[in-house]
Design a protein around this motif. Structure first.
Motif, PDB file in Angstrom:
ATOM      1  N   LYS A 134       0.855  -1.191   0.000  1.00 50.54           N
ATOM      2  CA  LYS A 134       0.000   0.000   0.000  1.00 50.54           C
ATOM      3  C   LYS A 134       0.889   1.238   0.000  1.00 50.54           C
ATOM      4  O   LYS A 134       1.820   1.336   0.800  1.00 50.54           O
ATOM      5  CB  LYS A 134      -0.894  -0.004   1.241  1.00 50.54           C
ATOM      6  N   ARG A 135       0.611   2.174  -0.918  1.00 52.06           N
ATOM      7  CA  ARG A 135       1.450   3.367  -1.004  1.00 52.06           C
ATOM      8  C   ARG A 135       1.256   4.270   0.199  1.00 52.06           C
ATOM      9  O   ARG A 135       0.146   4.422   0.704  1.00 52.06           O
ATOM     10  CB  ARG A 135       1.123   4.140  -2.286  1.00 52.06           C
ATOM     11  N   GLY A 136       2.350   4.867   0.638  1.00 53.25           N
ATOM     12  CA  GLY A 136       2.290   5.864   1.696  1.00 53.25           C
ATOM     13  C   GLY A 136       2.288   7.253   1.084  1.00 53.25           C
ATOM     14  O   GLY A 136       1.813   7.425  -0.041  1.00 53.25           O
ATOM     15  N   ALA A 156       5.758  -2.408 -10.384  1.00 54.62           N
ATOM     16  CA  ALA A 156       4.512  -2.115 -11.095  1.00 54.62           C
ATOM     17  C   ALA A 156       3.682  -1.195 -10.215  1.00 54.62           C
ATOM     18  O   ALA A 156       3.317  -1.574  -9.103  1.00 54.62           O
ATOM     19  CB  ALA A 156       3.752  -3.396 -11.408  1.00 54.62           C
ATOM     20  N   CYS A 157       3.423   0.000 -10.695  1.00 53.41           N
ATOM     21  CA  CYS A 157       2.646   0.976  -9.913  1.00 53.41           C
ATOM     22  C   CYS A 157       1.218   1.013 -10.450  1.00 53.41           C
ATOM     23  O   CYS A 157       0.991   1.201 -11.642  1.00 53.41           O
ATOM     24  CB  CYS A 157       3.287   2.358 -10.014  1.00 53.41           C
ATOM     25  N   SER A 158       0.278   0.812  -9.552  1.00 58.41           N
ATOM     26  CA  SER A 158      -1.128   0.972  -9.919  1.00 58.41           C
ATOM     27  C   SER A 158      -1.478   2.423  -9.634  1.00 58.41           C
ATOM     28  O   SER A 158      -1.887   2.774  -8.539  1.00 58.41           O
ATOM     29  CB  SER A 158      -1.979   0.011  -9.076  1.00 58.41           C
ATOM     30  N   CYS A 159      -1.289   3.251 -10.650  1.00 61.72           N
ATOM     31  CA  CYS A 159      -1.278   4.704 -10.426  1.00 61.72           C
ATOM     32  C   CYS A 159      -2.601   5.235  -9.882  1.00 61.72           C
ATOM     33  O   CYS A 159      -2.625   6.013  -8.939  1.00 61.72           O
ATOM     34  CB  CYS A 159      -0.919   5.408 -11.723  1.00 61.72           C
ATOM     35  N   HIS A 160      -3.701   4.818 -10.473  1.00 66.72           N
ATOM     36  CA  HIS A 160      -5.012   5.313 -10.040  1.00 66.72           C
ATOM     37  C   HIS A 160      -5.928   4.119  -9.770  1.00 66.72           C
ATOM     38  O   HIS A 160      -5.859   3.109 -10.469  1.00 66.72           O
ATOM     39  CB  HIS A 160      -5.613   6.215 -11.130  1.00 66.72           C
ATOM     40  N   ARG A 178      10.496   8.712  -9.513  1.00 69.12           N
ATOM     41  CA  ARG A 178       9.132   9.225  -9.444  1.00 69.12           C
ATOM     42  C   ARG A 178       8.318   8.622 -10.588  1.00 69.12           C
ATOM     43  O   ARG A 178       8.728   8.678 -11.749  1.00 69.12           O
ATOM     44  CB  ARG A 178       9.149  10.750  -9.560  1.00 69.12           C
ATOM     45  N   CYS A 179       7.177   8.044 -10.216  1.00 69.62           N
ATOM     46  CA  CYS A 179       6.289   7.500 -11.239  1.00 69.62           C
ATOM     47  C   CYS A 179       5.536   8.652 -11.907  1.00 69.62           C
ATOM     48  O   CYS A 179       5.474   9.762 -11.361  1.00 69.62           O
ATOM     49  CB  CYS A 179       5.321   6.509 -10.592  1.00 69.62           C
ATOM     50  N   GLY A 180       4.957   8.386 -13.044  1.00 69.78           N
ATOM     51  CA  GLY A 180       4.199   9.416 -13.740  1.00 69.78           C
ATOM     52  C   GLY A 180       3.017   9.931 -12.936  1.00 69.78           C
ATOM     53  O   GLY A 180       2.525  11.043 -13.145  1.00 69.78           O
ATOM     54  N   CYS A 181       2.530   9.127 -11.963  1.00 73.48           N
ATOM     55  CA  CYS A 181       1.393   9.542 -11.138  1.00 73.48           C
ATOM     56  C   CYS A 181       1.825  10.491 -10.022  1.00 73.48           C
ATOM     57  O   CYS A 181       0.979  11.029  -9.306  1.00 73.48           O
ATOM     58  CB  CYS A 181       0.707   8.322 -10.541  1.00 73.48           C
ATOM     59  N   GLY A 182       3.140  10.686  -9.858  1.00 66.66           N
ATOM     60  CA  GLY A 182       3.617  11.631  -8.858  1.00 66.66           C
ATOM     61  C   GLY A 182       4.217  10.996  -7.616  1.00 66.66           C
ATOM     62  O   GLY A 182       4.891  11.679  -6.846  1.00 66.66           O
TER      63      GLY A 182
END
Ligand SMILES: [Zn+2]
Length: 193
Positions: A134-136, A156-160, A178-182
């Protein structure tokens, strides 16, 4: 079995905030049924334990999940499978009970598989650290830490939440990214299993 499913439900809740109920089929459906697929598998293949997972939707869509819930549902199942995969105490007890027919799996594996079994027995259901995280906050100063026993790892980032795809990127030790989602991510070295 319910003890482990309870653990899996707690893990999923920690990760996604989605609450899963658990219990017998009749408890979950509110009625007694016979001839379901779980019973068929148990009887046909003589397996000691079977269970089923109901889709995460809580009423509106039922079993026909909308596209936006498919990927989150797959992540829930992945978390659940990692926990149930670590059922070594249960498997060993079963093997001992049927010692004339089955061998204790711990005495028959070697190498990394044995270390994985030992980790499961010690209560670690994810010794390879492959369960979703879970992202912080994920800021530049407080990046999300991604455990790895190697100097690089594919992330693998689940951005949204509504996305049906994930963004892949390589993380290298000592180089926050930094991922494209920030969100920022950084590799966190851990000891190999
Ligand atoms: Zn992202």
């Amino acid at each position: 079995m319910q003890k482990y499913i309870k653990q899996a439900a707690a893990k999923i809740y920690d990760y996604s905030g989605r609450k899963y109920a658990y219990g017998t089929t009749s408890q979950m459906l509110g009625k007694k049924i016979s001839g379901d697929s779980v019973t068929w598998v148990r009887n046909t293949y003589q397996v000691p334990y079977t269970y089923a997972i109901m889709p995460r939707d809580d009423g509106y869509y039922g079993p026909a999940l909308p596209e936006s819930q498919l990927l989150p549902a797959c992540r829930d199942v992945m978390v659940e499978m990692r926990v149930v995969r670590a059922l070594q105490p249960l498997r060993r007890a079963f093997a001992r009970a049927y010692c004339n027919k089955m061998h204790d799996p711990l005495e028959h594996v070697t190498g990394i598989e044995k270390r994985e079994l030992l980790a499961h027995l010690a209560g670690d259901c994810d010794p390879f650290r492959i369960m979703p995280i879970k992202r912080g906050p994920g800021t530049r100063e407080r990046p999300n830490l991604v455990p790895s026993a190697f100097c690089q790892r594919l992330l693998a980032c689940s951005c949204h939440p509504d996305d049906n795809h994930v963004e892949y990127m390589w993380l290298h030790q000592g180089v926050p990214k930094r991922c494209g989602c920030g969100y920022w991510f950084e590799l966190c070295p851990i000891a190999p299993l």
